[in-house]
Design a protein around this motif. Structure first.
Motif, PDB file in Angstrom:
ATOM      1  N   GLU A 283       0.970  -1.372  -0.345  1.00 33.30           N
ATOM      2  CA  GLU A 283       0.302  -0.102   0.143  1.00 33.30           C
ATOM      3  C   GLU A 283       0.760   1.360   0.032  1.00 33.30           C
ATOM      4  OE1 GLU A 283      -4.027   1.811   2.343  1.00 33.30           O
ATOM      5  OE2 GLU A 283      -3.087   0.253   3.215  1.00 33.30           O
ATOM      6  N   PRO A 284       1.730   1.845   0.452  1.00 25.96           N
ATOM      7  CA  PRO A 284       2.790   2.294   1.186  1.00 25.96           C
ATOM      8  C   PRO A 284       2.752   2.764  -0.448  1.00 25.96           C
ATOM      9  CG  PRO A 284       3.054   1.500   2.665  1.00 25.96           C
ATOM     10  CD  PRO A 284       2.978   0.730   1.732  1.00 25.96           C
ATOM     11  N   VAL A 285       3.610   2.030  -1.471  1.00 32.50           N
ATOM     12  CA  VAL A 285       4.230   2.307  -2.835  1.00 32.50           C
ATOM     13  C   VAL A 285       2.454   2.792  -3.421  1.00 32.50           C
ATOM     14  CG1 VAL A 285       4.533   1.783  -5.649  1.00 32.50           C
ATOM     15  CG2 VAL A 285       5.746   0.346  -3.505  1.00 32.50           C
ATOM     16  N   VAL A 286       1.303   1.869  -3.491  1.00 36.45           N
ATOM     17  CA  VAL A 286       0.004   2.496  -4.398  1.00 36.45           C
ATOM     18  C   VAL A 286      -0.095   4.034  -3.830  1.00 36.45           C
ATOM     19  CG1 VAL A 286      -1.963   2.502  -4.179  1.00 36.45           C
ATOM     20  CG2 VAL A 286      -0.402   0.726  -4.740  1.00 36.45           C
ATOM     21  N   GLN A 287       0.251   4.421  -2.559  1.00 39.04           N
ATOM     22  CA  GLN A 287      -0.497   5.754  -2.253  1.00 39.04           C
ATOM     23  C   GLN A 287       0.589   6.741  -2.419  1.00 39.04           C
ATOM     24  OE1 GLN A 287      -2.145   6.580  -0.275  1.00 39.04           O
ATOM     25  NE2 GLN A 287      -3.829   4.577   0.879  1.00 39.04           N
TER      26      GLN A 287
END
Length: 352
Positions: A230-234
């Protein structure tokens, strides 16, 4: 026993062993389908890790799925008891696609008359009755080439995920709830990868979304992610200027939910990872940025395209980058990806 002696032989009970990873289990489904077609009378079992088993659910070629649940198999005694239990189901053919330690126990405990795999190192050869060198090419083709001693040859079979009508209806409803409207076209995006040599930069993904949205206001982008991604997507979502082009980054989808959503997409864009194989399995075109990997991971068909700079060092299949630059990914710009992306959207989605 000679390799040719297996051709035409009939089996009553078959075990296929592919422990992991999720994408590799999916890439084993063509071989399973080929086995089913060649041995329609057989009861066919599949052994894999629990996290991978959802991609096999509802598969008409598989009668029973055995799950390796690492949370329950907490010590060697439990593990050996489970592997022995699976192995002693009366199989007369065991096909081992990986030769991993857990699978070796099953092969060892098995009393199958035929135990088939790719050519093993000398110290493992006592475990198998038959083996063969694998053929180069598309990854599913290479895996399926292990079946050649049975007289089975790959003929373009694709990976498959078998979705229920209810799963497909729920995916369509979920996309409507995320804001996808009639007449808008969906592009799924996978911006994550645990290996840096397969990870196109987040700023490139964001710029590609902005450029594409500027050219076509009907495009909507859905960022996919798995556990820990999720951090990469955010990061990508935060860099996108045209926020209206993005569907909300909500909860993580299950594997089968992701497959159902991918089936409704007009195009999948991303790194060389599992969602690309999922898209192939549900007949959605793919556009994949290649860094360290080669075309062995691309299904050989025009609706599935790879993009690469064509550097002398590609593909290196290394992680980390031997040169320390990741030039193959960093210098592959969003502008270079935009034209093939728009070209692929001009034709209708191919449904089989």
């Amino acid at each position: 026993m000679s390799q040719s002696s297996l051709i035409g032989r009939r089996f009553a009970k078959i075990l296929v062993c592919q422990q992991r990873q999720i994408g590799d289990v999916l890439l084993a489904t063509p071989a399973v389908h080929m086995l089913r077609q060649a041995q329609p009378q057989a009861e066919l079992h599949f052994l894999t890790e629990k996290k991978c088993s959802p991609v096999l659910q509802h598969n008409p070629d598989i009668d029973i799925i055995w799950e390796i649940d690492k949370k329950k198999l907490t010590h060697l005694g439990k593990q050996l008891a489970f592997y022995r239990h699976v192995a002693r189901q009366g199989f007369d053919l065991v096909v081992d696609f990986q030769q991993l330690p857990r699978l070796l126990w099953v092969v060892l405990f098995s009393r199958a008359a035929v135990r088939l795999s790719y050519t093993p190192p000398w110290q493992r050869r006592f475990l198998y009755t038959h083996w063969t060198d694998t053929q180069p090419g598309y990854a599913a083709q290479t895996k399926a080439s292990i079946l050649r001693p049975l007289g089975i040859e790959w003929n373009g079979e694709k990976p498959r995920i078998h979705l229920s009508e209810d799963e497909q209806r729920q995916a369509a409803q979920w996309l409507r709830e995320q804001g996808l409207r009639e007449g808008e076209r969906l592009i799924t995006v996978d911006p994550s990868h645990r290996r840096l040599t397969r990870l196109w930069p987040a700023q490139h993904f964001a710029r590609l979304i902005d450029l594409a949205a500027e050219r076509d206001a009907s495009l909507r982008f859905l960022l996919l992610f798995g556990p820990g991604e999720e951090p990469v997507v955010q990061e990508v979502a935060g860099l996108v200027r045209r926020k209206e082009a993005l569907l909300p980054v909500g909860r993580m989808l299950s594997l089968r939910e992701m497959a159902a959503v991918l089936r409704l997409a007009d195009l999948h864009v991303g790194n060389c990872s599992s969602p690309a194989h999922f898209a192939v399995a549900v007949d959605t075109p793919t556009l994949i940025m290649r860094g360290s990997t080669g075309d062995e991971w691309r299904y050989p068909s025009p609706e599935h395209r790879s993009l690469r700079l064509g550097l002398d060092c590609q593909p290196c299949n290394k992680s980390p980058c031997p040169l320390g630059t990741r030039q193959c990914l960093v210098e592959l710009t969003a502008e270079q990806v935009l034209t093939p992306l728009l070209d692929m959207l001009r034709g209708p989605k191919i449904q089989e």
